[in-house]
Design a protein around this motif. Structure first.
Motif, PDB file in Angstrom:
ATOM      1  N   LYS A 241       0.719  -1.147  -0.006  1.00 58.24           N
ATOM      2  CA  LYS A 241      -0.106   0.111  -0.095  1.00 58.24           C
ATOM      3  C   LYS A 241       0.748   1.040   0.211  1.00 58.24           C
ATOM      4  CE  LYS A 241      -0.519  -0.024   5.228  1.00 58.24           C
ATOM      5  NZ  LYS A 241      -1.288  -0.101   6.126  1.00 58.24           N
ATOM      6  N   GLY A 242       2.074   1.193   0.111  1.00 60.74           N
ATOM      7  CA  GLY A 242       3.079   2.388   0.422  1.00 60.74           C
ATOM      8  C   GLY A 242       2.933   3.010   1.903  1.00 60.74           C
ATOM      9  N   THR A 243       3.914   3.328   2.547  1.00 55.99           N
ATOM     10  CA  THR A 243       4.134   3.548   3.686  1.00 55.99           C
ATOM     11  C   THR A 243       5.278   4.758   3.911  1.00 55.99           C
ATOM     12  OG1 THR A 243       5.459   2.130   4.639  1.00 55.99           O
ATOM     13  CG2 THR A 243       3.208   1.586   4.876  1.00 55.99           C
ATOM     14  N   VAL A 244       5.258   5.442   4.789  1.00 62.58           N
ATOM     15  CA  VAL A 244       6.347   6.528   5.043  1.00 62.58           C
ATOM     16  C   VAL A 244       6.965   6.434   6.409  1.00 62.58           C
ATOM     17  CG1 VAL A 244       6.930   8.970   5.284  1.00 62.58           C
ATOM     18  CG2 VAL A 244       5.281   8.245   3.744  1.00 62.58           C
ATOM     19  N   PRO A 245       8.243   6.304   6.412  1.00 57.68           N
ATOM     20  CA  PRO A 245       8.930   5.913   7.871  1.00 57.68           C
ATOM     21  C   PRO A 245       8.510   7.089   8.852  1.00 57.68           C
ATOM     22  CG  PRO A 245      10.602   5.837   6.105  1.00 57.68           C
ATOM     23  CD  PRO A 245       9.226   6.415   5.594  1.00 57.68           C
ATOM     24  N   ALA A 246       8.214   6.760   9.997  1.00 61.44           N
ATOM     25  CA  ALA A 246       8.076   7.485  11.165  1.00 61.44           C
ATOM     26  C   ALA A 246       9.340   8.248  11.453  1.00 61.44           C
ATOM     27  CB  ALA A 246       7.898   6.783  12.562  1.00 61.44           C
ATOM     28  N   LYS A 247       9.029   9.475  11.917  1.00 58.51           N
ATOM     29  CA  LYS A 247      10.190  10.468  12.295  1.00 58.51           C
ATOM     30  C   LYS A 247      10.530  10.315  13.972  1.00 58.51           C
ATOM     31  CE  LYS A 247       8.887  14.061   8.988  1.00 58.51           C
ATOM     32  NZ  LYS A 247       8.637  15.573   8.612  1.00 58.51           N
ATOM     33  N   GLY A 248      11.645  10.998  14.223  1.00 62.89           N
ATOM     34  CA  GLY A 248      11.685  10.984  15.772  1.00 62.89           C
ATOM     35  C   GLY A 248      12.478   9.759  16.107  1.00 62.89           C
ATOM     36  N   GLY A 249      12.922   9.476  17.337  1.00 60.26           N
ATOM     37  CA  GLY A 249      13.534   8.504  17.931  1.00 60.26           C
ATOM     38  C   GLY A 249      13.230   8.411  19.404  1.00 60.26           C
ATOM     39  N   VAL A 250      13.996   8.862  20.562  1.00 61.85           N
ATOM     40  CA  VAL A 250      13.720   8.587  21.763  1.00 61.85           C
ATOM     41  C   VAL A 250      14.673   9.635  22.593  1.00 61.85           C
ATOM     42  CG1 VAL A 250      15.724   6.845  22.205  1.00 61.85           C
ATOM     43  CG2 VAL A 250      13.751   6.805  23.663  1.00 61.85           C
ATOM     44  N   SER A 251      14.143   9.933  23.721  1.00 63.72           N
ATOM     45  CA  SER A 251      14.790  11.003  24.512  1.00 63.72           C
ATOM     46  C   SER A 251      15.887  10.308  25.233  1.00 63.72           C
ATOM     47  CB  SER A 251      14.111  11.834  25.308  1.00 63.72           C
ATOM     48  OG  SER A 251      13.220  12.619  24.623  1.00 63.72           O
ATOM     49  N   GLY A 252      16.839  10.630  26.007  1.00 65.89           N
ATOM     50  CA  GLY A 252      17.820  10.031  26.742  1.00 65.89           C
ATOM     51  C   GLY A 252      19.220  10.523  26.467  1.00 65.89           C
ATOM     52  N   LYS A 253      20.190  10.132  27.212  1.00 66.05           N
ATOM     53  CA  LYS A 253      21.625  10.504  27.115  1.00 66.05           C
ATOM     54  C   LYS A 253      22.099   9.873  25.761  1.00 66.05           C
ATOM     55  CE  LYS A 253      22.936   8.729  31.314  1.00 66.05           C
ATOM     56  NZ  LYS A 253      23.814   8.458  32.398  1.00 66.05           N
ATOM     57  N   ALA A 254      23.469  10.464  25.613  1.00 69.02           N
ATOM     58  CA  ALA A 254      23.733  10.357  24.206  1.00 69.02           C
ATOM     59  C   ALA A 254      25.300  10.249  23.867  1.00 69.02           C
ATOM     60  CB  ALA A 254      23.410  11.242  23.145  1.00 69.02           C
ATOM     61  N   ALA A 255      25.970   9.397  23.082  1.00 68.81           N
ATOM     62  CA  ALA A 255      27.295   9.223  22.818  1.00 68.81           C
ATOM     63  C   ALA A 255      27.583   8.864  21.381  1.00 68.81           C
ATOM     64  CB  ALA A 255      27.941   8.287  23.840  1.00 68.81           C
ATOM     65  N   ILE A 256      28.982   9.243  21.134  1.00 71.23           N
ATOM     66  CA  ILE A 256      28.983   9.009  19.673  1.00 71.23           C
ATOM     67  C   ILE A 256      30.475   8.029  19.998  1.00 71.23           C
ATOM     68  CG2 ILE A 256      30.035  10.090  17.509  1.00 71.23           C
ATOM     69  CD1 ILE A 256      28.557  12.692  18.663  1.00 71.23           C
ATOM     70  N   LEU A 257      30.379   6.814  19.009  1.00 77.28           N
ATOM     71  CA  LEU A 257      31.573   5.983  18.859  1.00 77.28           C
ATOM     72  C   LEU A 257      32.026   5.909  17.537  1.00 77.28           C
ATOM     73  CD1 LEU A 257      29.834   3.169  20.837  1.00 77.28           C
ATOM     74  CD2 LEU A 257      31.334   5.263  21.766  1.00 77.28           C
ATOM     75  N   ALA A 258      33.284   6.553  17.115  1.00 80.60           N
ATOM     76  CA  ALA A 258      33.792   6.447  15.814  1.00 80.60           C
ATOM     77  C   ALA A 258      34.903   5.404  15.651  1.00 80.60           C
ATOM     78  CB  ALA A 258      34.040   7.938  15.152  1.00 80.60           C
ATOM     79  N   GLY A 259      34.661   4.564  14.582  1.00 79.63           N
ATOM     80  CA  GLY A 259      36.008   3.414  14.379  1.00 79.63           C
ATOM     81  C   GLY A 259      36.232   3.546  13.121  1.00 79.63           C
ATOM     82  N   SER A 260      35.772   4.276  12.304  1.00 80.95           N
ATOM     83  CA  SER A 260      36.329   4.540  10.722  1.00 80.95           C
ATOM     84  C   SER A 260      37.194   5.424  10.528  1.00 80.95           C
ATOM     85  CB  SER A 260      35.119   5.240  10.002  1.00 80.95           C
ATOM     86  OG  SER A 260      35.429   5.371   8.516  1.00 80.95           O
ATOM     87  N   CYS A 261      38.362   5.054   9.599  1.00 81.79           N
ATOM     88  CA  CYS A 261      39.563   5.872   9.186  1.00 81.79           C
ATOM     89  C   CYS A 261      39.363   6.317   7.892  1.00 81.79           C
ATOM     90  CB  CYS A 261      40.761   5.014   9.179  1.00 81.79           C
ATOM     91  SG  CYS A 261      41.072   4.344  10.680  1.00 81.79           S
ATOM     92  N   SER A 262      37.935   6.468   7.347  1.00 84.10           N
ATOM     93  CA  SER A 262      37.658   7.237   6.055  1.00 84.10           C
ATOM     94  C   SER A 262      37.910   8.614   6.015  1.00 84.10           C
ATOM     95  CB  SER A 262      36.500   6.726   5.534  1.00 84.10           C
ATOM     96  OG  SER A 262      35.223   7.521   6.369  1.00 84.10           O
ATOM     97  N   GLY A 263      38.083   9.552   4.867  1.00 84.41           N
ATOM     98  CA  GLY A 263      38.093  10.558   4.955  1.00 84.41           C
ATOM     99  C   GLY A 263      36.813  11.397   5.615  1.00 84.41           C
ATOM    100  N   ALA A 264      35.634  10.910   5.030  1.00 85.53           N
ATOM    101  CA  ALA A 264      34.634  11.742   5.607  1.00 85.53           C
ATOM    102  C   ALA A 264      34.287  11.543   7.195  1.00 85.53           C
ATOM    103  CB  ALA A 264      33.348  11.117   5.143  1.00 85.53           C
ATOM    104  N   THR A 265      34.861  10.640   7.798  1.00 86.25           N
ATOM    105  CA  THR A 265      34.582  10.223   9.227  1.00 86.25           C
ATOM    106  C   THR A 265      35.457  11.313   9.996  1.00 86.25           C
ATOM    107  OG1 THR A 265      33.584   8.197   9.059  1.00 86.25           O
ATOM    108  CG2 THR A 265      34.612   8.855  10.991  1.00 86.25           C
ATOM    109  N   ARG A 266      36.906  11.125   9.316  1.00 84.20           N
ATOM    110  CA  ARG A 266      37.879  12.174   9.996  1.00 84.20           C
ATOM    111  C   ARG A 266      37.508  13.575   9.918  1.00 84.20           C
ATOM    112  NH1 ARG A 266      41.480   9.160   6.496  1.00 84.20           N
ATOM    113  NH2 ARG A 266      42.195  11.155   5.708  1.00 84.20           N
TER     114      ARG A 266
END
Length: 425
Positions: A241-266
């Motif tokens: 039937k066709g659907t659209v993904p819901a927006k948003g996520g969840v409230s809460g504490k946040a962190a970022i973990l980066a393990g890539s060595c690509s130019g974009a991530t650097r």
């Protein structure tokens, strides 16, 4: 289930899941779920597209083939009439890599021929012209992918590169025939006597045309862009039937973990650390047992509320020195373990928004989090940047993940992702 996808890493699975969930314009896409590994139980009847993420991108060929065939059997058992083998839009594999062998094995099982090979993804700068893969305005072999620590690419000719990996015939579908429309494209594929056909595509509209021409094709291969036009076939035939993904996520504490060595991530790391607390992981310290997940968690907790980042990203020459000293596989395995342990420890401290950069790192973290929460299916929500959706998992205390391939995302991706995922609590 209508479409089943076998993806060779976790971030690749996420970006094609996002493509299938969005579809085209107002008509929307398919109700899509992503699975970490091959599920052991049937899927909910409401799921129209299922994406299985494997860790087969850099696995031994025999294991990659075995895992992919196991995923195929599960997808067929769910009723899928079209299978997509999804690999990276930079076709990053070695001359003895897995893309050719896995594609051959799937083709044998499905008795398929004239199979499209198209890693183009124009939204992220990947295009194919005359069978050559470009990243932006340079050949793939002249981009940063030539320095990839696990799968360096030295030849942008996809037809020739695939020929190193398979004994099957490889043909080429040139752009002028695709521009003439879906009927001409379908005719060209039908006329080819080759098992595989490398298709040109430099704009999204070319991928939409390919999608229309692939209506009913049992097997399709490519980057996530190849799925752009596939949901429309099922929607217009009345099967979805066709659907659209819901927006948003969840409230809460946040962190970022980066393990890539690509130019974009650097570049993303460099920008983020200018205004946010950042911790550079000393890889030799990790390898020799002087630095562990408890140290990363302590740093993140100290700076909770200010989008703290921990990263192992480094310049290619520095990465090679460390790999030469400790071994490529040993370094990759230890860092994956470090990030996975860190993510699980953060869940125990009520972190509910986690951004991860790097394909292998994302796969390891996602698997660990899914196992901890006993939540194998990830719900696909709104897209943060092309190819990177918000992923939701867990029931009682849901967790939002943003899992980014190393080369994807705008330079301010980290802040943008956390903002779209929800608010700090």
């Amino acid at each position: 289930m209508l479409i089943g996808v076998i993806a060779d890493d976790f971030t690749g699975a996420s970006d094609i899941a996002s493509t299938l969930a969005k579809g085209i314009g107002a008509e929307g896409g398919l109700k899509t779920a992503q699975f970490s590994g091959v599920p052991t139980a049937p899927v909910s009847a409401e799921i129209e597209a299922g994406v299985i993420s494997l860790k087969s991108r850099s696995a031994p060929v025999e294991q990659a083939v075995e895992d992919s065939l196991r995923a195929l059997e599960w997808l067929l058992a769910q009723g899928c009439s079209q299978i997509v083998f999804k690999y990276c839009s930079t076709f990053d594999s070695t001359p003895k890599g897995n893309i050719g062998p896995v594609a051959d094995a799937l083709a044998d099982r499905l008795n398929a021929s004239g199979i499209v090979v198209c890693p183009a993804f124009p939204a992220t700068g990947r295009s194919i012209y005359q069978g050559y893969l470009f990243v932006g305005d340079v050949l793939l072999s002249e981009s940063g992918m030539r320095n990839h620590p696990l799968t360096p690419m030295t030849d942008a000719n996809i037809r020739r590169w695939l020929g190193h990996q398979t004994d099957s015939s490889v043909d080429h579908l040139p752009l002028p025939r695709i521009i003439k429309g879906a009927a001409e494209t379908h005719k060209a594929l039908s006329e080819s006597r080759a098992r595989f056909v490398v298709a040109d595509a430099i704009l999204d509209e070319h991928l939409v045309t390919l999608g229309a021409a692939l209506d009913g094709a049992p097997l399709v291969t490519g980057g996530s862009g190849i799925a752009l036009g596939l949901p429309r076939n099922f929607i217009r035939s009345g099967q979805a039937k066709g659907t659209v993904p819901a927006k948003g996520g969840v409230s809460g504490k946040a962190a970022i973990l980066a393990g890539s060595c690509s130019g974009a991530t650097r570049g993303q790391v460099d920008l983020h650390m200018q205004s946010h607390p950042s911790f550079a992981i000393d890889v030799p310290d990790v390898m020799e047992g002087r630095l562990g997940s408890q140290d990363l968690v302590a740093f993140i907790e100290k700076h909770s509320g200010n989008a703290p980042l921990v990263y192992s990203s480094g310049a290619p020459e520095d990465v090679r020195k460390i790999q030469d000293r400790f071994g490529v596989e040993a370094v990759a395995a230890r860092l994956d373990k470090l990030f996975s342990e860190t993510a699980c420890a953060l869940l125990d401290l009520d972190y509910r928004r986690i951004v991860v950069a790097g394909g292998e790192t994302s796969g390891a973290v996602a698997q660990a989090v899914a196992d901890k929460l006993k939540s194998p299916a990830l719900e696909i929500r709104a897209e943060i940047d092309p190819g990177v959706p918000i992923l939701m998992l867990g029931d009682d205390r849901p967790v939002a993940l943003a899992l980014k391939s190393g080369n994807f995302g705008s330079v301010d991706f980290f802040v943008k992702a956390l903002s779209m995922m929800g608010d700090e609590t």
